[in-house]
Write a protein that holds these residues in place. Structure first.
Motif, short mmCIF file in Angstrom:
data_model
loop_
_atom_site.label_atom_id
_atom_site.label_comp_id
_atom_site.label_asym_id
_atom_site.label_seq_id
_atom_site.Cartn_x
_atom_site.Cartn_y
_atom_site.Cartn_z
N ILE A 211 -1.32 1.19 7.03
CA ILE A 211 -2.71 1.15 6.58
C ILE A 211 -3.36 2.53 6.72
O ILE A 211 -4.06 2.99 5.82
CB ILE A 211 -3.50 0.06 7.34
CG1 ILE A 211 -2.96 -1.31 6.96
CG2 ILE A 211 -4.99 0.17 7.07
CD1 ILE A 211 -3.57 -2.46 7.71
N GLY B 240 -1.88 4.82 4.18
CA GLY B 240 -2.36 4.40 2.87
C GLY B 240 -3.77 4.89 2.61
O GLY B 240 -4.11 5.34 1.51
N LEU C 141 2.43 2.63 -3.66
CA LEU C 141 2.34 1.19 -3.44
C LEU C 141 3.70 0.50 -3.42
O LEU C 141 3.92 -0.42 -2.63
CB LEU C 141 1.45 0.56 -4.51
CG LEU C 141 -0.01 1.03 -4.49
CD1 LEU C 141 -0.78 0.38 -5.61
CD2 LEU C 141 -0.65 0.74 -3.15
N HIS D 144 5.27 1.32 0.30
CA HIS D 144 4.70 0.03 0.74
C HIS D 144 3.40 0.19 1.53
O HIS D 144 3.21 -0.42 2.57
CB HIS D 144 5.73 -0.77 1.56
CG HIS D 144 6.97 -1.04 0.81
ND1 HIS D 144 7.02 -1.89 -0.27
CD2 HIS D 144 8.23 -0.55 0.96
CE1 HIS D 144 8.25 -1.93 -0.74
NE2 HIS D 144 9.01 -1.12 -0.02
N SER E 164 -0.67 -0.30 1.93
CA SER E 164 -1.58 -1.38 1.61
C SER E 164 -2.46 -0.98 0.41
O SER E 164 -3.01 0.12 0.38
CB SER E 164 -2.46 -1.69 2.82
OG SER E 164 -3.51 -2.55 2.46
N ALA F 161 -6.01 -0.39 1.57
CA ALA F 161 -6.17 0.89 2.28
C ALA F 161 -6.19 2.06 1.30
O ALA F 161 -7.00 2.98 1.45
CB ALA F 161 -5.04 1.07 3.29
#
Length: 134
Positions: A33, A36, A91, A95, A97, A100
């Motif tokens: 997070i 991100g 994304l 991976h 969020s 985020a």
């Protein structure tokens, strides 16, 4: 020329704000997070910088006669695929969020809006215009 300084100062403020948030976010949220969020900030900074650069290139008085339609189409069509490729990479491959990344992406927009409202309320733009005229 004042608008170019405004955009660069807004980008610097957004980066400084995001760096100041790092210790707090890293203690509260998991690393995917946090990274991100910062990836969204960097993506937004790059996007705003490219938009400002393209606008300065296309709408400056000296560039009006020197740009060919083919060059305009090339630069405009180059920006979006690169932007979306980076977003898909963040994304799907890393991976991060989605929430985020979008929260980080909105930081620069929020800074630009707040700086615009603040300068209107304080009258800084009117002061700058009157001081240059004098």
């Amino acid at each position: 020329m004042d608008d170019k300084k405004f955009i660069s100062r807004s980008i610097q403020t957004a980066i400084l704000f995001s760096v100041a948030l790092f210790p707090f976010l890293s203690q509260k949220f998991e690393p995917a997070i946090v990274w991100g969020f910062f990836s969204g900030v960097l993506l937004s900074v790059g996007n705003l910088h490219l938009i400002a650069m393209l606008a300065a290139m296309f709408f400056s008085p000296r560039a009006s006669g020197s740009l060919s339609p083919r060059k305009v189409f090339f630069y405009a069509s180059l920006k979006l695929p690169i932007f979306y490729a980076i977003l898909i990479f963040l994304l799907n491959v890393l991976h991060f969020s989605v929430v985020a990344v979008m929260a980080g992406f909105s930081v620069v927009l929020l800074v630009v809006i707040l700086k615009s409202i603040g300068s209107m309320l304080l009258g800084w733009r009117d002061y700058a215009r009157t001081s240059r005229a004098a």
